[in-house]
Design an enzyme around this catalytic site. Structure first.
Site, mmCIF file in Angstrom:
data_model
loop_
_atom_site.group_PDB
_atom_site.id
_atom_site.type_symbol
_atom_site.label_atom_id
_atom_site.label_comp_id
_atom_site.label_asym_id
_atom_site.label_seq_id
_atom_site.Cartn_x
_atom_site.Cartn_y
_atom_site.Cartn_z
ATOM 1 C CG ASP A 37 53.933 51.971 36.582
ATOM 2 O OD1 ASP A 37 54.270 51.043 35.817
ATOM 3 O OD2 ASP A 37 52.745 52.311 36.742
ATOM 4 C CB ILE A 38 56.889 47.536 36.549
ATOM 5 C CG1 ILE A 38 58.042 46.595 36.220
ATOM 6 C CG2 ILE A 38 55.688 47.325 35.642
ATOM 7 C CD1 ILE A 38 57.692 45.129 36.413
ATOM 8 C CG ASP A 62 57.763 43.637 40.135
ATOM 9 O OD1 ASP A 62 56.669 43.663 40.746
ATOM 10 O OD2 ASP A 62 58.052 42.755 39.313
ATOM 11 C CB VAL A 63 54.261 46.394 43.857
ATOM 12 C CG1 VAL A 63 54.123 47.862 43.530
ATOM 13 C CG2 VAL A 63 53.421 45.529 42.917
ATOM 14 C CE1 TYR A 153 41.552 43.850 39.056
ATOM 15 C CE2 TYR A 153 39.210 43.571 39.481
ATOM 16 C CZ TYR A 153 40.314 44.393 39.326
ATOM 17 O OH TYR A 153 40.169 45.751 39.457
#
Length: 293
Positions: A37-38, A62-63, A153
């Site tokens: 997770d960030i 960061d993904v 989204y």
């Protein structure tokens, strides 16, 4: 012994919401966890809650950064020997119409939700193939039914569903199963922040028929995820009725259905855009702040 005893599960977006609750449930059933997770403070707290270094590798990453994801996966493999299950869960949402949303926010949603999913799977897939494991791509009801004012989204979640479909074809012969998860409103920070920021959405939601306006608890959602992961499901729908929308998708995209479903759009969408203008941002305050670290 359970289906998860000794398994190594990698979860992105693991510090809060669905990711955190799934982590709790799988750790209780004997899994080792690689949580990414960030947001560092809640990630550290959750890792300590779940047993610390003996059972959890917690990585702030960061993904959107493939190198960071590869390094996170390498840490998990070094600690636990491999990755059996991936839950590509990291996701954010933006506010506003195509004309109203901040273009930078739109890009960030696509990068986190779609590109981040690719980075997660790309980094972990060799180990998952080696262990003939399972990948769960977290999509949304939005992949079945679009909503005005959520265009980034909607697009990203439709994209990750098809990513899961393509990945399934690529790895089935290698003993890897792939599923996608599709949820309606879940009581997560992402949903609560959106409702708080956009009263117009809350009002519009109240006018929808049941069950479309119902919010499901994160505990119920995580329980469904747990059961679906255990059986290596192709799809996990939360609540179960969401699955009906998949079969109705061709009907929902007919001119008649779009006309009927869009009756409130001429009044609702300008209200949303006006609220976004007043906020001065197209992301929740928390999400925006994380991106500025």
């Amino acid at each position: 012994m359970t289906a998860f005893t000794g398994k190594v599960v990698l979860i992105t977006g693991g510090a809060r919401g669905i990711g955190a609750e799934v982590a709790r449930r799988l750790r209780a059933r004997g899994a080792h966890l690689v949580l990414i997770d960030i947001d560092q403070p809640p990630l550290r707290e959750l890792a300590a809650e779940l047993g610390g270094d003996d059972h959890v590798v917690a990585v702030s990453a960061d993904v959107r950064d493939l190198g960071a994801m590869e390094a996170a996966v390498a840490r998990g493999i070094e600690r636990f020997g491999g990755i059996d299950i991936v839950v590509a869960n990291a996701g954010i949402a933006s506010y506003g119409s195509v004309l109203g949303v901040d273009p930078a926010a739109f890009r960030r949603v696509i990068e986190v939700n779609l590109l981040g999913c690719f980075h997660t799977v790309r980094a972990a897939l060799p180990s998952v193939i080696e262990r003939r494991g399972y990948v769960l791509i977290v999509s949304s009801l939005a992949a079945y039914m679009a909503m005005p004012g959520m265009v980034a989204y909607d697009a990203s979640k439709a994209g990750v569903e098809h990513f899961a479909n393509a990945l399934r074809l690529e790895v089935a012969h290698r003993g890897v199963d792939v599923g996608s998860a599709h949820m309606s409103w879940i009581d997560t920070p992402l949903v609560r922040e959106g409702f708080a920021d956009l009263p117009a959405v809350t009002r519009a939601l109240a006018e929808l028929p049941n069950p479309l306006r119902k919010t499901t608890s994160v505990h119920e959602c995580a329980a469904r995820f747990e059961r679906g992961i255990a059986r290596r499901a192709r799809r996990i729908n939360v609540p179960a009725w969401v699955g009906v929308l998949r079969w109705l998708k061709p009907l929902l995209q007919t001119p008649f259905a779009e006309r009927e479903g869009g009756r409130t759009t001429p009044t609702m969408l300008p209200e949303i855009d006006a609220e976004v203008t007043r906020l001065g941002r197209s992301l929740s305050a928390r999400t925006q702040a994380l991106g500025e670290d």
